[in-house]
Design an enzyme around this catalytic site. Structure first.
Site, PDB file in Angstrom:
ATOM      1  N   GLN A   1     -33.504 -16.446  73.953  1.00  0.00           N
ATOM      2  CA  GLN A   1     -32.296 -16.560  72.850  1.00  0.00           C
ATOM      3  C   GLN A   1     -33.157 -16.175  71.590  1.00  0.00           C
ATOM      4  O   GLN A   1     -34.190 -16.616  71.261  1.00  0.00           O
ATOM      5  CB  GLN A   1     -31.924 -17.976  72.867  1.00  0.00           C
ATOM      6  CG  GLN A   1     -30.594 -18.183  71.947  1.00  0.00           C
ATOM      7  CD  GLN A   1     -30.143 -19.316  71.704  1.00  0.00           C
ATOM      8  OE1 GLN A   1     -30.316 -20.347  72.788  1.00  0.00           O
ATOM      9  NE2 GLN A   1     -29.509 -19.813  70.630  1.00  0.00           N
TER      10      GLN A   1
ATOM     11  N   CYS B   1     -26.675 -19.633  72.929  1.00  0.00           N
ATOM     12  CA  CYS B   1     -27.198 -20.077  74.472  1.00  0.00           C
ATOM     13  C   CYS B   1     -26.465 -20.027  75.635  1.00  0.00           C
ATOM     14  O   CYS B   1     -26.736 -19.792  76.600  1.00  0.00           O
ATOM     15  CB  CYS B   1     -27.763 -21.437  73.947  1.00  0.00           C
ATOM     16  SG  CYS B   1     -26.393 -22.679  73.648  1.00  0.00           S
TER      17      CYS B   1
ATOM     18  N   HIS C   1     -26.656 -28.212  73.985  1.00  0.00           N
ATOM     19  CA  HIS C   1     -27.295 -26.762  74.521  1.00  0.00           C
ATOM     20  C   HIS C   1     -26.963 -26.416  75.973  1.00  0.00           C
ATOM     21  O   HIS C   1     -27.092 -27.357  76.567  1.00  0.00           O
ATOM     22  CB  HIS C   1     -28.902 -26.966  74.093  1.00  0.00           C
ATOM     23  CG  HIS C   1     -29.911 -25.834  74.206  1.00  0.00           C
ATOM     24  ND1 HIS C   1     -29.629 -24.722  73.482  1.00  0.00           N
ATOM     25  CD2 HIS C   1     -30.747 -25.569  75.137  1.00  0.00           C
ATOM     26  CE1 HIS C   1     -30.563 -23.819  73.984  1.00  0.00           C
ATOM     27  NE2 HIS C   1     -31.437 -24.340  74.720  1.00  0.00           N
TER      28      HIS C   1
ATOM     29  N   ASN D   1     -33.880 -23.892  80.194  1.00  0.00           N
ATOM     30  CA  ASN D   1     -33.616 -23.827  78.828  1.00  0.00           C
ATOM     31  C   ASN D   1     -33.441 -22.439  78.311  1.00  0.00           C
ATOM     32  O   ASN D   1     -34.725 -21.555  78.436  1.00  0.00           O
ATOM     33  CB  ASN D   1     -34.495 -24.480  77.969  1.00  0.00           C
ATOM     34  CG  ASN D   1     -34.142 -24.751  76.572  1.00  0.00           C
ATOM     35  OD1 ASN D   1     -33.465 -23.968  76.082  1.00  0.00           O
ATOM     36  ND2 ASN D   1     -34.594 -25.592  76.046  1.00  0.00           N
TER      37      ASN D   1
ATOM     38  N   TRP E   1     -33.986 -20.978  75.594  1.00  0.00           N
ATOM     39  CA  TRP E   1     -35.319 -20.786  74.532  1.00  0.00           C
ATOM     40  C   TRP E   1     -36.317 -20.429  75.287  1.00  0.00           C
ATOM     41  O   TRP E   1     -37.363 -20.000  74.665  1.00  0.00           O
ATOM     42  CB  TRP E   1     -35.364 -21.933  73.756  1.00  0.00           C
ATOM     43  CG  TRP E   1     -34.311 -22.484  72.828  1.00  0.00           C
ATOM     44  CD1 TRP E   1     -33.407 -21.584  72.298  1.00  0.00           C
ATOM     45  CD2 TRP E   1     -34.298 -23.773  72.224  1.00  0.00           C
ATOM     46  NE1 TRP E   1     -32.601 -22.336  71.628  1.00  0.00           N
ATOM     47  CE2 TRP E   1     -33.075 -23.725  71.433  1.00  0.00           C
ATOM     48  CE3 TRP E   1     -34.750 -24.817  72.367  1.00  0.00           C
ATOM     49  CZ2 TRP E   1     -32.586 -24.692  70.693  1.00  0.00           C
ATOM     50  CZ3 TRP E   1     -34.139 -26.162  71.551  1.00  0.00           C
ATOM     51  CH2 TRP E   1     -33.363 -25.818  70.615  1.00  0.00           C
TER      52      TRP E   1
END
Length: 685
Positions: free
Chosen positions: A128, A134, A305, A337, A339
């Protein structure tokens, strides 16, 4: 013929929903945990809800055809520049530039050997960027694990890939496909990507020369109007856009799965089935305040998230041959995740000692790695303890050639349109607005099995896709399901027996999965408030064809034959509630009764009730009658293999005042309970 005694009840026409105090809207955090003011609305008496048609046709988005545009570029020896999504700030923001000077660069300007894919495609290709999307990246991570799905979102990918041996075949143009409001659209983009300091601003890959994720994100931003329109959204919507499937959001707190082991195990089997049948799954931990957004818990998980679920397994514990003879298995789920970092650090995290309980071969099969790549395993019990929201995106299989369950799909397109004339108004609001609720569109469908699982999805056109036009907020939508007469052909004018419905929320889609008994039902899709206008798509999935269709007429139409044949002067609803004390005709001392209601040549037959002499029929029939003198006949039969046997009958005038308390002399045992409503105005029922 013998007769039964009949107990007739005259029913006053009262609404089936009891009066309650008005409820106020309450805040709801969307599936990505992003506080985009998604509101859940409450109606009176409402209860919260607990291989698809890929590419039957593909529509060119904004009439841009990839093949012809690419051919034109190659002939002119130019690289494609998309006039509909130009390299200006308006393609990035709709509320003003927030990140400073942006340079749009082609992949060739960012690296020497640009590729669409480097060593294939995986969830690890996505990171991201400087955008709160997200929810979109998590959906892409799920997509990346399904080859059959991503190859449809990224069509003819081999042809789109850079070819170093044929540089002249590159035209700087790509196309991707998304399912939007009931149809697949092919979205064309150029390859110019936003950068700051020679780095991609938004979604990017681990490999500096891999660009599929950035290009898919650009195509998705194009249909939403700009990149900033992707800032905060709903993972369920993206999963549907990638698959054409049906997303079912689940509230894990409401289901109390962390405390109820049996319910948790049942949920795991459902999640496993969706995963094994190529469905996509996402999850999140709800953030209840703005301060909670993206707050990291001590266990390493992040609130507010969206996480992608990348695997679901029953993991065998133990080592060697002994492990194969032991029945002990652990329910496990793997997540990522977006990220690309910040993982779960509890039991069964990457480097935890629990993995010593699993053989090396099993660990390799599971792909366990000890690195901070954002992907991690945890037990399903811990998952239910920490996560609050789960989204299951099912690929609804409609292929008769499949070994898996095949669903029958009915797709209805409709609109909420406000008209001052009540008979033409189709924007009545939810059931809180009793005077106008039944003005909404109505759709009838049949459940033809004794009991069937029905999936219903209502989708509105996404107003978030055009925020620059001032239509950034979706309508609060929902629907009710009413059980109606077995022969209902015309629109409802009084509420019937409500058997289910959705929540009301300003989401693009609302979904309900419901077990329904055999019978006829009406779905009433609505906005929460009356007078609001918009288009919607209603999808109904059943095990056998449901014959779903819109109810458009208010009453039987008058034709040129009406004068000669007679036009209905009365409408009567017959509700056969049940019978007691019927004659036992089977060897087990019971019967298999069913009832037939007939009037003026029309017959309505109930389902068969097995092994009972006191059936709860609970069926309704509706008759538009040309004569008040013609009686209504109700007969009961016992279902047999060869020839059904007669159990009794009742004949009624259809006038509740005359029929009330009618107890005929009878030579057959049993009493039948019936409720009648008769009106002289055909639009009263």
């Amino acid at each position: 013929m013998g007769s039964l005694s009949a107990e007739i009840c005259k029913q006053s026409k009262e609404p089936c929903i009891t009066e309650q105090a008005a409820h106020q809207p309450r805040d709801c955090i969307n599936a990505a945990g992003s506080p985009k003011d998604q509101i859940q609305y409450v109606t009176e008496g409402a209860e919260p809800c607990s291989g698809c048609n890929m590419f039957s046709s593909v529509k060119a988005y904004e009439n841009q055809h990839y093949s012809s545009l690419k051919k034109q570029c190659l002939q002119n020896r130019t690289l494609f520049e998309d006039p509909l999504f130009p390299t200006v700030d308006e393609s990035l923001f709709y509320q003003g530039n927030r990140i400073g000077r942006v340079h749009w660069k082609r992949p060739k300007e960012l690296c020497d050997d640009p590729r669409l894919f480097v060593d294939g495609i995986s969830a690890h290709d996505l990171h991201q960027g400087q955008l709160g999307n997200c929810w979109f990246v998590a959906a892409c991570s799920s997509l990346a694990s399904r080859e059959s799905l991503w190859q449809k979102v990224i069509p003819d990918w081999k042809e789109q890939e850079w070819n170093p041996e044929k540089p002249d075949s590159y035209a700087g143009i790509f196309h991707f496909r998304f399912w939007r409001f009931g149809e697949w659209v092919d979205v064309v983009i150029d390859d110019r990507l936003p950068t700051v300091n020679n780095q991609l601003v938004y979604c990017h890959s681990n490999d500096k020369n891999e660009f599929w994720s950035a290009l898919v994100e650009k195509a998705y931003a194009k249909i939403y109007g700009c990149y900033e329109a992707l800032d905060g959204g709903n993972t369920a919507d993206a999963l549907v856009d990638f698959t054409g499937g049906v997303s079912e959001p689940m509230d894990l707190l409401e289901g109390k799965f962390s405390q109820d082991e049996a319910a948790r195990n049942q949920l795991f089997e459902r999640v496993l089935k969706v995963h094994n049948r190529d469905g996509l799954i996402s999850c999140s931990i709800r953030a209840t305040t703005s301060a909670d957004m993206e707050a990291r818990l001590d266990c390493g998980l992040v609130k507010g998230h969206a996480y992608a679920v990348t695997d679901v397994r029953k993991v065998r514990l133990g080592h060697g041959l002994l492990a194969y003879f032991k029945s002990e298995k652990l329910f496990m789920i793997r997540m990522r995740n977006p990220w690309g970092e910040k993982e779960w650090n509890g039991p069964w995290s990457d480097s935890s000692e629990e993995w010593q309980k699993v053989s090396k071969s099993e660990r390799e099969k599971l792909g366990v790695t000890v690195q901070d790549d954002g992907e991690f395993w945890m037990t399903f019990e811990d998952f239910c303890r920490y996560f609050t929201d789960l989204i299951l995106c099912r690929l609804i299989n409609t292929s008769y050639l499949s070994i898996h369950k095949t669903w029958e799909e009915a797709v209805m397109r409709g609109s909420w349109v406000y008209q001052e004339d009540p008979l033409r108004n189709r924007a009545g609001g939810c059931i809180n607005h009793k005077a106008t609720f039944l003005h909404n569109p109505q759709y009838v469908f049949d459940v033809k099995k004794a009991e069937d699982e029905v999936l219903i999805c209502l989708q509105q056109k996404d107003r978030r896709a055009r925020p620059k036009e001032g239509k950034g907020e979706n309508l609060a939508i929902g629907f009710d399901i009413h059980r109606v007469e077995l022969n209902r052909k015309y629109r409802m004018h009084t509420t019937q027996q409500k058997v289910g419905g959705s929540i009301y929320i300003n989401s693009r889609c609302v979904f309900v999965r419901k077990e329904l008994k055999e019978g006829r039902y009406v779905i009433i899709p609505t906005t929460f408030d009356p007078g609001l206008q918009g288009d919607f798509l209603l999808r109904v999935f059943t095990d056998v064809p449901s014959d779903c269709k819109a109810l458009t007429l208010d009453e039987p139409p008058q034709t040129c034959w009406t004068g000669m044949c007679g036009y209905p002067v009365l409408v009567t609803q017959v509700h056969v509630l049940g019978a007691v004390g019927l004659q036992a005709q089977d060897s087990n001392g019971a019967s298999d009764p069913y009832v037939i209601v007939s009037c003026e040549g029309e017959k309505v037959r109930s389902p068969v009730h097995k092994d009972t002499c006191s059936p709860d029929f609970d069926i309704k029939a509706l008759f538009y009658r040309k004569s008040s003198k013609e009686g209504i006949q109700i007969k009961i039969y016992n279902k047999n293999v060869i020839c059904d046997s007669f159990l009794g009958q009742v004949t009624l005038s259809g006038d509740p005042g005359r029929d009330k308390g009618n107890r005929q002399s009878n030579d057959l045992p049993g009493t039948l309970t019936i409720r009648l409503i008769t009106c002289s105005t055909l639009k009263d029922i």
